[in-house]
Scaffold this motif. Structure first.
Motif, PDB file in Angstrom:
ATOM      1  N   LYS A  59      -3.928 -23.664  -2.703  1.00  0.00           N
ATOM      2  CA  LYS A  59      -4.763 -22.366  -3.972  1.00  0.00           C
ATOM      3  C   LYS A  59      -4.023 -21.650  -4.670  1.00  0.00           C
ATOM      4  CE  LYS A  59      -5.238 -17.766  -3.105  1.00  0.00           C
ATOM      5  NZ  LYS A  59      -4.720 -16.628  -2.365  1.00  0.00           N
TER       6      LYS A  59
ATOM      7  N   LYS B  88      -4.231  -8.922 -12.368  1.00  0.00           N
ATOM      8  CA  LYS B  88      -4.826  -7.778 -11.118  1.00  0.00           C
ATOM      9  C   LYS B  88      -5.022  -6.726 -11.296  1.00  0.00           C
ATOM     10  CE  LYS B  88      -4.541 -10.139  -6.420  1.00  0.00           C
ATOM     11  NZ  LYS B  88      -3.717 -10.134  -5.465  1.00  0.00           N
TER      12      LYS B  88
ATOM     13  N   ASP C 193      -7.615 -17.486   1.199  1.00  0.00           N
ATOM     14  CA  ASP C 193      -6.368 -17.905   2.494  1.00  0.00           C
ATOM     15  C   ASP C 193      -7.044 -18.290   3.577  1.00  0.00           C
ATOM     16  OD1 ASP C 193      -4.147 -16.226   0.673  1.00  0.00           O
ATOM     17  OD2 ASP C 193      -4.495 -14.347   1.362  1.00  0.00           O
TER      18      ASP C 193
ATOM     19  N   ASP D 273      -5.537  -5.584  -3.789  1.00  0.00           N
ATOM     20  CA  ASP D 273      -5.837  -6.491  -2.820  1.00  0.00           C
ATOM     21  C   ASP D 273      -6.385  -5.845  -1.063  1.00  0.00           C
ATOM     22  OD1 ASP D 273      -4.667 -10.078  -2.898  1.00  0.00           O
ATOM     23  OD2 ASP D 273      -5.229  -8.948  -1.208  1.00  0.00           O
TER      24      ASP D 273
ATOM     25  N   THR E 241      -7.857  -7.910   0.882  1.00  0.00           N
ATOM     26  CA  THR E 241      -7.474  -9.019   2.089  1.00  0.00           C
ATOM     27  C   THR E 241      -6.061  -9.002   2.377  1.00  0.00           C
ATOM     28  OG1 THR E 241      -7.417 -10.965   0.655  1.00  0.00           O
ATOM     29  CG2 THR E 241      -8.807 -10.585   1.403  1.00  0.00           C
TER      30      THR E 241
ATOM     31  N   GLY F 292      -2.307  -8.309   0.528  1.00  0.00           N
ATOM     32  CA  GLY F 292      -1.443  -8.859  -0.058  1.00  0.00           C
ATOM     33  C   GLY F 292      -0.802 -10.133   0.633  1.00  0.00           C
TER      34      GLY F 292
ATOM     35  N   LYS G 157      -1.796 -12.942   3.835  1.00  0.00           N
ATOM     36  CA  LYS G 157      -1.414 -14.236   4.246  1.00  0.00           C
ATOM     37  C   LYS G 157      -0.503 -14.874   5.145  1.00  0.00           C
ATOM     38  CE  LYS G 157      -0.149 -15.147  -0.441  1.00  0.00           C
ATOM     39  NZ  LYS G 157      -1.183 -15.247  -1.147  1.00  0.00           N
TER      40      LYS G 157
END
Ligand code: ADP
Ligand code: MG
Length: 284
Positions: free
Chosen positions: A13, A22, A163, A219, A221, A223, A227
């Motif tokens: 990834k 970002k 992820d 983020d 999703t 961060g 994950k």
């Protein structure tokens, strides 16, 4: 797809935190992408049995607008439609930039959007189809998937994180090694961007206490917190699972070569008796 096919698969990834800035909309870090491409090229050049499967995140091509239009929640009002269309388009643009650089670096990369092999319902993957992926990896092509704004059979659309795509792909290809390239040295006991005293965890177990308070960056999703949920699942499908800093030259190359590099190694939790583990060992 595993050693019985004689193939050694590295599932990697490339975090949006490595490939983009970002906090600046659609800012692509071309230099980092080119360097990582060469580090990965070395891995596939080392043996004709080595294979790569890649996933990248959205960074500032995905998260900023996904947050602005609240896309993770699904379709609620018409004003989101424009945002959904924009994020989808921006993600394809980022994917195309990355695939072009990989091809220029001598890697036979092909775009592999998540909807080619996954169905999403209520923000979760409910169905996957491994056939195409196996064929293309077996042939020696390098699929490049990504976190995306996807069609969702329950809520019209949602955001699928890179992820989550890693987890689905790990269950299909049973990699010898899964690597997460991100913008910090690995998983720390607390966010290293917030605390100077945070310590890197070289071998991460599910029982370890990890604080994942976020910084101001967007983020959608989750961060590092988001994950973590996936890392232990992925570790069951992979020979090794490693989180490392993709911004530091050679960390990825050394890890893929089986040599020591600063990183976090995820130690899979032992399955309860009776539960079949899908983990296979790799030789990396
Ligand atoms: N305990 C922690 N260890 C490492 N990073 C953490 C931790 N808690 C929060 N973070 C944050 O997670 C970020 C990496 O996650 P993310 O931005 O989602 O990366 P990616 O783009 O690679 O998915 C780091 O920049 C760091 O600020
Ligand atoms: Mg992330």
């Amino acid at each position: 797809m595993d050693e019985s096919h004689g193939l050694t698969v590295a599932l990697i990834k490339l975090g949006g935190s490595v490939l983009t800035n970002k906090s600046r909309l659609r800012s692509f870090s071309e230099t980092e992408a080119r360097r990582l491409a060469l580090e990965m090229k070395e891995f596939i050049s080392r043996s004709r049995y080595h294979r790569l499967v890649l996933v990248h995140g959205g960074g500032s091509f995905g998260h900023i607008r996904a947050k602005k239009y609240n896309l993770s929640a699904g379709l609620r009002e018409e004003s989101q439609l424009h945002g959904f269309a924009q994020v989808r388009n921006d993600m394809r643009d980022l994917n195309s930039k990355i695939v072009s650089i990989l091809i220029e670096s001598g890697i036979p990369a092909i775009s592999f959007p998540p909807e080619t092999f996954l169905r999403v319902h209520g923000g979760r993957v409910i169905k996957s189809e491994a056939g195409l992926l196996e064929k293309c990896v077996g042939a020696g092509l390098v699929p490049v998937s990504f976190g995306d704004a996807v069609i969702d059979t329950r809520q019209s659309f949602s955001i699928l994180s890179g992820d989550a795509v890693m987890l689905s792909m790990s269950s299909m290809v049973h990699p010898s090694i899964s690597v997460f390239c991100t913008d910090v040295d690995g998983v720390f006991d607390s966010n290293p961007r917030l605390s100077a005293n945070s310590r890197l965890i070289p071998r991460l177990r599910e029982s370890d206490r990890v604080s994942t308070d976020a910084t101001g960056t967007d983020d959608v999703t989750g961060g590092m917190g988001g994950k973590l949920k996936f890392l232990f699942e992925i570790a069951h499908n992979s020979g090794r699972t490693v989180v490392l800093n993709g911004l530091v030259p050679l960390r990825l190359r050394e890890t893929l070569a089986g040599r020591d590099a600063t990183s976090t190694e995820v130690v899979p939790t032992r399955r309860r008796p009776g539960k079949k583990a899908s983990r296979r060992s790799g030789y990396i």
